[in-house]
Design a protein around this motif. Structure first.
Motif, PDB file in Angstrom:
ATOM      1  N   GLY A  83       0.636  -1.286   0.065  1.00 48.65           N
ATOM      2  CA  GLY A  83       0.109  -0.053  -0.021  1.00 48.65           C
ATOM      3  C   GLY A  83       0.815   1.083   0.055  1.00 48.65           C
ATOM      4  N   GLY A  84       0.153   2.339   0.159  1.00 49.68           N
ATOM      5  CA  GLY A  84       0.779   3.698  -0.026  1.00 49.68           C
ATOM      6  C   GLY A  84       1.243   4.078   1.716  1.00 49.68           C
ATOM      7  N   GLY A  85       1.922   5.198   1.698  1.00 47.16           N
ATOM      8  CA  GLY A  85       2.352   5.777   2.810  1.00 47.16           C
ATOM      9  C   GLY A  85       3.249   4.749   3.789  1.00 47.16           C
ATOM     10  N   ARG A  86       3.031   4.903   4.962  1.00 48.77           N
ATOM     11  CA  ARG A  86       3.717   3.897   5.834  1.00 48.77           C
ATOM     12  C   ARG A  86       3.082   2.220   5.887  1.00 48.77           C
ATOM     13  NH1 ARG A  86       4.099   7.674  11.056  1.00 48.77           N
ATOM     14  NH2 ARG A  86       1.997   8.271  10.325  1.00 48.77           N
ATOM     15  N   HIS A  87       2.157   2.232   5.127  1.00 47.75           N
ATOM     16  CA  HIS A  87       1.524   0.846   5.193  1.00 47.75           C
ATOM     17  C   HIS A  87       2.730  -0.364   5.043  1.00 47.75           C
ATOM     18  CE1 HIS A  87      -3.042   1.737   4.938  1.00 47.75           C
ATOM     19  NE2 HIS A  87      -2.150   2.638   5.600  1.00 47.75           N
TER      20      HIS A  87
END
Length: 272
Positions: A83-87
């Motif tokens: 996924g995006g970000g810190r995922h």
């Protein structure tokens, strides 16, 4: 004034036939064995029995596998490995923590038939999947306490099949998550994660549960979501309540923090 209970309508008379004189009696719902009568078991009056069944079924399986204690991992079901970000970082850390805890905590039966600090999750996707997957990486069993929900209701593919349970009642699921917990690691999550976190914190604060080390993964996330210091400043909790949990930024750090806060790791030497 309450209405009087309704009286069942008078049944129409049945005429026995020579071939099956008691067919109507044998076919009546009242004649079914209670344990095989789903209409009866799923009725309002049997809610307590269903609650007991949800306790007993999981309890029996956990005992059969020698699960003496667990490390519970909470976190968002919406975290995606890609996924995006810190995922991706959260997912990777939860997976690595599941592996570390399973190798070092006693899930691989170093003391014979008893398993300690077995990874236990809500059994769903996201962070839960990652922690179960990490245990599988270590060759250890792990537990999935799944629950029927409109969203995210299926079990992930990494919890041990014999230790993957489905619950209807949140309360019984919470009880099983808490009753064997030796430690708790809480990754970033939403309403459900917050609910489970504060459930355990409340049990610890009120001394309704034995000391259980609690670690919040990713202090940036948690300190942004919850301003614990404001709660202290406003007098809604005491400063000592903030000592009930610690923080970690890596999987290794989460394990070290659990140990610092008092995680009980039963070793073969101590057992002997």
């Amino acid at each position: 004034m309450a209405n009087p209970p309704s009286i069942p309508a008078k049944p129409a008379p049945t005429t026995p036939t020579p071939a099956a004189p008691n067919a109507a009696q044998a076919a009546s719902p009242s004649y079914r064995l209670p344990a095989l009568d789903q209409d009866f078991l799923l009725g309002d009056s049997m809610r307590g029995v269903r609650f007991l069944l949800e306790y007993a079924k999981a309890e029996e399986a956990l005992r059969a596998w020698g699960v003496r204690s667990t490390i519970v991992v909470f976190g968002s079901a919406r975290v995606d490995e890609n996924g995006g970000g810190r995922h991706p970082n959260w997912y990777a850390a939860a997976r690595e923590f599941g592996r570390i805890a399973s190798l070092r905590g006693g899930a691989l039966c170093p003391n014979g038939n008893e398993r300690d600090n077995v990874i236990a999750t809500g059994g769903g996707p996201g962070i839960m999947e990652a922690a179960n997957r990490g245990a599988l990486d270590a060759g250890a069993p792990s537990i999935g306490f799944n629950i029927t929900l409109p969203r995210e209701q299926e079990p992930n593919a990494y919890s041990t099949p014999d230790l993957t349970f489905r619950f209807h009642y949140f309360a019984m699921r919470k009880m099983h998550l808490a009753m064997r917990a030796n430690g708790l690691v809480v990754f970033p999550g939403g309403f459900g994660t917050l609910d489970e976190l504060f459930e355990i914190l409340t049990l610890r604060q009120t001394h309704k549960a034995p000391p259980v080390p609690i670690v919040l993964y990713d202090p940036h996330y948690w300190k942004s979501v919850i301003n614990f210091q404001t709660m202290v400043d406003e007098g809604t909790i005491s400063a000592a309540d903030c000592e009930l949990f610690g923080f970690a930024e890596t999987a290794e750090g989460a394990w070290s923090e659990l140990l610092r806060l008092g995680l009980d790791v039963v070793t073969a030497a101590r057992q002997g």
